[in-house]
Design an enzyme around this catalytic site. Structure first.
Site, PDB file in Angstrom:
ATOM      1  N   ASN A 151       0.806  -1.240   0.000  1.00  0.00           N
ATOM      2  CA  ASN A 151       0.000   0.000   0.000  1.00  0.00           C
ATOM      3  C   ASN A 151       0.834   1.282   0.000  1.00  0.00           C
ATOM      4  OD1 ASN A 151       0.714  -0.432   2.670  1.00  0.00           O
ATOM      5  ND2 ASN A 151      -1.187   0.397   3.478  1.00  0.00           N
ATOM      6  N   LYS A 174      12.582  -7.087   1.182  1.00  0.00           N
ATOM      7  CA  LYS A 174      11.738  -7.696   0.142  1.00  0.00           C
ATOM      8  C   LYS A 174      10.464  -6.881  -0.012  1.00  0.00           C
ATOM      9  CE  LYS A 174       8.584 -10.910   0.060  1.00  0.00           C
ATOM     10  NZ  LYS A 174       7.733 -10.341  -1.009  1.00  0.00           N
ATOM     11  N   PRO A 175      10.304  -6.226  -1.166  1.00  0.00           N
ATOM     12  CA  PRO A 175       9.038  -5.526  -1.392  1.00  0.00           C
ATOM     13  C   PRO A 175       7.921  -6.527  -1.664  1.00  0.00           C
ATOM     14  CG  PRO A 175      10.501  -5.300  -3.308  1.00  0.00           C
ATOM     15  CD  PRO A 175      11.246  -6.117  -2.285  1.00  0.00           C
ATOM     16  N   GLY A 227       2.546  -5.622   7.302  1.00  0.00           N
ATOM     17  CA  GLY A 227       1.658  -6.406   6.449  1.00  0.00           C
ATOM     18  C   GLY A 227       0.455  -6.902   7.223  1.00  0.00           C
ATOM     19  N   SER A 228      -0.069  -8.027   6.780  1.00  0.00           N
ATOM     20  CA  SER A 228      -1.324  -8.522   7.352  1.00  0.00           C
ATOM     21  C   SER A 228      -1.086  -9.370   8.606  1.00  0.00           C
ATOM     22  CB  SER A 228      -2.069  -9.349   6.309  1.00  0.00           C
ATOM     23  OG  SER A 228      -1.309 -10.504   6.009  1.00  0.00           O
ATOM     24  N   GLU A 249       4.217  -4.672  12.169  1.00  0.00           N
ATOM     25  CA  GLU A 249       3.207  -3.614  12.006  1.00  0.00           C
ATOM     26  C   GLU A 249       2.092  -4.217  11.174  1.00  0.00           C
ATOM     27  OE1 GLU A 249       2.802  -0.694  13.099  1.00  0.00           O
ATOM     28  OE2 GLU A 249       4.740  -0.196  13.946  1.00  0.00           O
ATOM     29  N   CYS A 283      -3.453   1.354   6.787  1.00  0.00           N
ATOM     30  CA  CYS A 283      -3.660   0.633   8.048  1.00  0.00           C
ATOM     31  C   CYS A 283      -4.297   1.510   9.121  1.00  0.00           C
ATOM     32  CB  CYS A 283      -2.340   0.068   8.541  1.00  0.00           C
ATOM     33  SG  CYS A 283      -1.089   1.335   8.762  1.00  0.00           S
ATOM     34  N   GLU A 384     -11.018  -6.164   9.315  1.00  0.00           N
ATOM     35  CA  GLU A 384     -10.430  -5.101   8.496  1.00  0.00           C
ATOM     36  C   GLU A 384     -10.944  -5.208   7.061  1.00  0.00           C
ATOM     37  OE1 GLU A 384      -6.201  -5.359   7.492  1.00  0.00           O
ATOM     38  OE2 GLU A 384      -5.963  -3.268   8.083  1.00  0.00           O
TER      39      GLU A 384
END
Ligand code: NAD
Length: 493
Positions: A151, A174-175, A227-228, A249, A283, A384
């Site tokens: 995001n 790592k993207p 991330g998730s 996060e 987020c 979410e």
């Protein structure tokens, strides 16, 4: 497309992947805009080895020298701001104005953390024994692995790399596989700025392969991931096997409380921005709006009207407010959550969905939906959404608002709109979230501490406390008396 994305950056070299390259889709058109290397597990391990080899020399550099390189990175990001912003739009879909803000942030992270060059300090402690000195110094953790989501594909590179570098660490980043382009572009800027070989490595590839290899590696010293929740859980489990510390996060379900004395226009404008920026994919977005019953009807009227005015369209257009969803998969997830909410009794106050006429053919378009929630227990109030859909619930009083806000697995951001000082102070004390916004919305500040409670993840980024995760402490006991030490002194003597 501006740039060469066919190679990734490992140990200062530009390398192709070991298998077929991965296509990157532009969410505005659904078309392939680039192909990026798909790293093998072996290449990911090579990157960790390179980071390990490069760390001692990088850690020994004067912090000011590290800071100088970081200032150069910041300057180069600013110089390349427009192509970078356009790249973010093309790989991720946020409107260009928002992307420019993101790139400004990406540069600021380097400037902000470079300023810590003279500020990473230790402590001198009194010794129990004459002729001895004790001190605690902060030292680099060593090799950091950074894993980031889609995001904010540019800003989150900086959020992980900048604190790692000033602390004297090396990093393998790592993207997300869907949005690797700005990371690769920024890698070229970092190389140009003089980052030594192996100090930063940008490895592109899948989460379950490359991500898993990096996060289950016994030879890394810190894993920082955004991330998730499910991925965060997997990473924590993998890291636990090696006792590697993690900073996570994760997701959020931010309550947005509007009390009856709030400034209505201010609250409505804030709610619109907070929910619909980046197509709802932030987020800290307002994920559930709780409005006092006396203001509810007026709030809903204005919120619906303001939302209808948002312009959905090509995110490269200067007048667009909402771009496409990042992927068809994400779009379908939001559709499912919305349909389930309506089936379970939520009232569509504004019913969006896939537009009849796509602003750009092939894109992943989803117009906003606003739902009247019937209870705080509905899934749409608890899970979410991460898209342009928001439930609103009428609340009777402040106690109810706080109780509903806190009854969540998430604990990242919370919002309160009121002018009542007593309620504000109660909210600060009683709302159990890592970040509370009073009569304002985000984004969070560099000098703050972006941290979530509960499933929003153990860890945090930004500011002095974010930097702390990238440092460890070393206690030094020194004897300068010229005498040898005789036996062990009991504590307290
Ligand atoms: P995701 O968890 O699907 O992916 C995040 C990263 O983890 C990607 O790079 C992915 O490749 C990698 N990954 C996937 N499986 C892995 C594995 N087994 N091992 C190691 N790495 C793996 O998340 P997403 O869909 O990219 O991002 C959306 C989520 O991120 C939302 O829940 C959102 O709230 C959260 N988010 C949180 C913050 C925050 O600061 N708290 C900021 C932005 C996004």
């Amino acid at each position: 497309m501006n740039g060469d994305f066919s190679k990734m950056w490992i140990n200062g070299a530009w390398l192709a992947g070991a298998s077929a390259p991965r296509p990157v889709i532009n969410p505005t058109t659904g078309g392939v805009i680039a192909e990026v290397p798909e790293a093998s597990v072996g290449q990911a391990l090579d990157a960790v080895a390179a980071a390990r080899a490069a760390q001692p020399a990088w850690g020994r550099l004067a912090p000011l020298a590290r800071g100088r390189i970081m200032h150069r990175i910041a300057a180069l990001i600013r110089e390349h701001a427009e192509p970078l912003a356009r790249l973010v739009v093309q790989e991720q879909g946020k409107p260009i104005a928002e992307a420019r803000g993101e790139i400004g942030g990406a540069a600021e992270f380097f400037t902000y953390f470079a300023e810590f060059a003279r500020r990473i300090q230790g402590e001198i402690l009194p010794s129990d024994i004459p002729g001895e000195q004790i001190w605690i110094q902060r030292v680099p953790v060593g090799v950091v692995v950074g894993i980031i989501p889609w995001n904010y594909p540019a800003a989150l590179v900086s959020r992980k790399v900048a604190p790692a570098l000033i602390a004297g660490n090396t990093i393998v980043l790592k993207p997300h596989e869907q949005t690797p382009l700005s990371a690769l572009y920024m890698a070229r800027l970092m190389a140009e700025a003089g980052v030594p070989d192996g100090v930063v490595n940008i490895v592109t590839g899948g989460g379950a392969t490359v991500g898993a290899a990096l996060t289950s590696h016994p030879g890394v010293d810190l894993i920082t991931m955004t991330g998730s929740v499910p991925t965060g859980r997997r990473i924590m489990q993998a890291a636990a096997g090696n006792l590697v510390p993690v900073s996570l996060e994760l997701g959020g379900k931010a309550p947005f409380i509007v009390m009856e004395d709030a400034d209505l226009d201010q609250a409505v404008a804030a709610a619109v921005t907070s929910r619909f920026m980046n197509c709802g994919q932030v987020c800290i977005c307002a994920e559930r709006i709780l409005v006092h019953e006396r203001l509810y009807d007026a709030f809903v009227d204005r919120f619906v009207a303001a939302t209808k005015r948002l312009r959905i369209g090509d995110p490269l257009s200067e007048t667009t407010d909402i771009g496409p969803k990042v992927s068809l998969l994400e779009l379908e997830k939001v559709e499912r959550l919305t349909a389930a909410a309506i089936a379970s009794g939520a009232e569509p106050l504004l019913l969006g969905g896939r537009p009849d006429i796509a602003p750009v053919e092939g894109g992943f378009w989803l117009t906003p939906t606003i739902l009247g929630a019937t209870s705080a227990d509905m899934a749409i109030m608890r899970d979410e959404v991460f898209g342009p859909v928001v439930p609103i619930l009428k609340i009777g009083d402040f106690d109810e608002a706080i109780a509903i806000a806190n009854d969540s697995q998430y604990g990242l951001s919370a919002y309160l709109f009121t002018n009542d000082f007593k309620r504000i102070m109660r909210a600060v004390q009683e709302i159990s979230f890592g970040e509370i916004y009073l009569n304002r919305i985000g984004p969070e500040a560099l000098q703050g501490y972006h941290t979530g409670y509960r499933s929003s993840g153990p860890g945090g980024d930004d500011g002095v406390h974010g930097l702390e995760a990238y440092l460890r402490k070393k206690t030094v006991y020194a004897n300068f008396s010229g005498r040898s030490q005789h036996g062990l002194m009991p504590y307290g003597n």
